[in-house]
Design a protein around this motif. Sequence first.
Motif, PDB file in Angstrom:
ATOM      1  N   THR A  26      -4.752   2.298  -7.909  1.00  0.00           N
ATOM      2  CA  THR A  26      -5.828   1.464  -7.365  1.00  0.00           C
ATOM      3  C   THR A  26      -5.277   0.467  -6.355  1.00  0.00           C
ATOM      4  O   THR A  26      -5.811   0.308  -5.251  1.00  0.00           O
ATOM      5  N   GLU A  27      -4.194  -0.183  -6.729  1.00  0.00           N
ATOM      6  CA  GLU A  27      -3.591  -1.161  -5.828  1.00  0.00           C
ATOM      7  C   GLU A  27      -3.023  -0.469  -4.594  1.00  0.00           C
ATOM      8  O   GLU A  27      -3.129  -0.974  -3.473  1.00  0.00           O
ATOM      9  N   PHE A  28      -2.452   0.741  -4.772  1.00  0.00           N
ATOM     10  CA  PHE A  28      -1.868   1.459  -3.661  1.00  0.00           C
ATOM     11  C   PHE A  28      -2.941   1.874  -2.650  1.00  0.00           C
ATOM     12  O   PHE A  28      -2.746   1.765  -1.438  1.00  0.00           O
ATOM     13  N   TYR A  29      -4.088   2.337  -3.156  1.00  0.00           N
ATOM     14  CA  TYR A  29      -5.191   2.679  -2.261  1.00  0.00           C
ATOM     15  C   TYR A  29      -5.660   1.444  -1.476  1.00  0.00           C
ATOM     16  O   TYR A  29      -6.025   1.532  -0.305  1.00  0.00           O
ATOM     17  N   ARG A  30      -5.658   0.292  -2.136  1.00  0.00           N
ATOM     18  CA  ARG A  30      -6.065  -0.936  -1.458  1.00  0.00           C
ATOM     19  C   ARG A  30      -5.088  -1.268  -0.330  1.00  0.00           C
ATOM     20  O   ARG A  30      -5.494  -1.685   0.766  1.00  0.00           O
ATOM     21  N   LEU A  31      -3.807  -1.064  -0.579  1.00  0.00           N
ATOM     22  CA  LEU A  31      -2.805  -1.294   0.462  1.00  0.00           C
ATOM     23  C   LEU A  31      -3.001  -0.337   1.631  1.00  0.00           C
ATOM     24  O   LEU A  31      -2.865  -0.721   2.801  1.00  0.00           O
ATOM     25  N   LEU A  32      -3.337   0.915   1.322  1.00  0.00           N
ATOM     26  CA  LEU A  32      -3.562   1.897   2.384  1.00  0.00           C
ATOM     27  C   LEU A  32      -4.758   1.515   3.237  1.00  0.00           C
ATOM     28  O   LEU A  32      -4.721   1.637   4.471  1.00  0.00           O
ATOM     29  N   ARG A  33      -5.831   1.064   2.588  1.00  0.00           N
ATOM     30  CA  ARG A  33      -7.016   0.662   3.350  1.00  0.00           C
ATOM     31  C   ARG A  33      -6.700  -0.519   4.256  1.00  0.00           C
ATOM     32  O   ARG A  33      -7.135  -0.575   5.405  1.00  0.00           O
ATOM     33  N   ARG A  34      -5.937  -1.465   3.739  1.00  0.00           N
ATOM     34  CA  ARG A  34      -5.591  -2.642   4.538  1.00  0.00           C
ATOM     35  C   ARG A  34      -4.741  -2.259   5.756  1.00  0.00           C
ATOM     36  O   ARG A  34      -4.841  -2.876   6.811  1.00  0.00           O
ATOM     37  N   ALA A  35      -3.919  -1.235   5.587  1.00  0.00           N
ATOM     38  CA  ALA A  35      -3.061  -0.781   6.694  1.00  0.00           C
ATOM     39  C   ALA A  35      -3.740   0.289   7.542  1.00  0.00           C
ATOM     40  O   ALA A  35      -3.133   0.796   8.499  1.00  0.00           O
ATOM     41  N   ASN A  36      -4.987   0.619   7.199  1.00  0.00           N
ATOM     42  CA  ASN A  36      -5.757   1.614   7.954  1.00  0.00           C
ATOM     43  C   ASN A  36      -5.037   2.963   7.996  1.00  0.00           C
ATOM     44  O   ASN A  36      -4.911   3.609   9.040  1.00  0.00           O
ATOM     45  N   LEU A  37      -4.566   3.404   6.824  1.00  0.00           N
ATOM     46  CA  LEU A  37      -3.855   4.676   6.704  1.00  0.00           C
ATOM     47  C   LEU A  37      -4.628   5.624   5.800  1.00  0.00           C
ATOM     48  O   LEU A  37      -5.161   5.207   4.760  1.00  0.00           O
ATOM     49  N   GLN A  38      -4.663   6.898   6.200  1.00  0.00           N
ATOM     50  CA  GLN A  38      -5.318   7.937   5.407  1.00  0.00           C
ATOM     51  C   GLN A  38      -4.265   8.903   4.876  1.00  0.00           C
ATOM     52  O   GLN A  38      -3.486   9.471   5.655  1.00  0.00           O
TER      53      GLN A  38
END
Length: 461
Positions: free
Chosen positions: A429-441
Amino acid sequence: MAASRPTVLLVDDDPDLLKLVGTRLTSAGYEVVAVESAEAALARLSVQRPQVVVTDLRLQGLDGMALFQSIRASDPALPVIVLTAHGTIPDAVEATASGVFAYLTKPYDPAVLLAKVAQAITLSGGTDPAAESGWCRDIVTRSAAMQTVLSEAKMVAAGDAAVLIQGESGTGKELLARAIHQASPRREGPFVAINCGAIPEQLLESELFGHVKGAFTGAHRPHTGLIQTAHGGTLFLDEIGDMPTLLQVKLLRVLQDREVRPVGAIQATRVDVRFISATHRDLRQAVEEGRFREDLYYRLAVVTLKLPALAERREDIPLLANHYLGILARKYRKEITGFSAEALEALMAAPWPGNVRQLANVVEQCCALTTTPVIPASLVTRALRENPTEVLSYAEAKARFERDYLIQLLKLTRGNVAEAARLAQRNRTEFYRLLRRANLQPGMFKYDHLPDVASGEEAES
């Protein structure tokens, strides 16, 4: 060999005045090409580029402003000085707003004309000798300091010796490394670059040397390292001074044995790679302080090239500024013809602690904000004030590092979020949040040949 004299193209339909002005310019040390019409000037420009054009305003056929517009359309970096016996203040304002370098009225003051010509030549981009050579066409310069570096680089390129490129951040170390590769017998092979200071140690080892399946938790498939990827070509190790000590030992072994052993592997693989490294640090001092292995230093620095700071090659500033302006005008879809004389003076006077990279940023801001074809000094001053250095704020540096770290994790795991989260010691969950913040898919990384999402499309540096 003596340097050629700067060339002035002189245009005037009065033969007596043409001879008088030409004589004064020749006496001042310039090569003068004199013609009596704008049409003749354009014909001459098609075969020879001068450093400055001096033209009368009133000419038979095309007038001086029409000549200027033609020059501006084909060569916006070439300065034009207008001489006229019929000048008015509105005419002068209009001409300078259009990008004319100087607007002088007759009878002119010879000292003022010579000063303007000298200033125009100093501030103009001039010719670009590097552009004539395909191997270094991306390096924009006409400075003696850079020409010395390029001459040494060309000689080094013919062999296979390891090269260490030193220079401040933003001076274009990777550009020089690419040029050496392009001039070398390995030009048909791959050029592989990695920033040793931007990747955490545990990931850097795998990225450089590769790993076998099961080498560590999450290594569900083998991964070919960048050293093997560069086989037959060149490996560029940027910021080599930031490489951890343990990896320095492994790299030294590769340089000595010309073999690489992936993490977890039993056998080593032969590699044929030319090593070019770069750093903004003082590696000799790092060796003395025990932060960098002396034996590795001498392996990497068989030949050392030092790039000058932008402040040490100021004659390149107008040339670089106009080079970036041409690229960025197309990017922003704007009809931009150049910088005003005052804007070029401001660029020339700036300290440039961020070097060429900072200059590109300043030009881009000016290009994005300008509402006129000629960029005024006010925009340059504003951009310089808002871009005093290349030093990032803590928040910006943290965000950049975090995004680079996430990219490397996703590359390593081929977009497997569960594996990447495990390596990062974070829950999904936290990792997905980091990805969204970095605009990475994650899906961007589920391919064998990955796009360079870290740098994006480019134009130096």
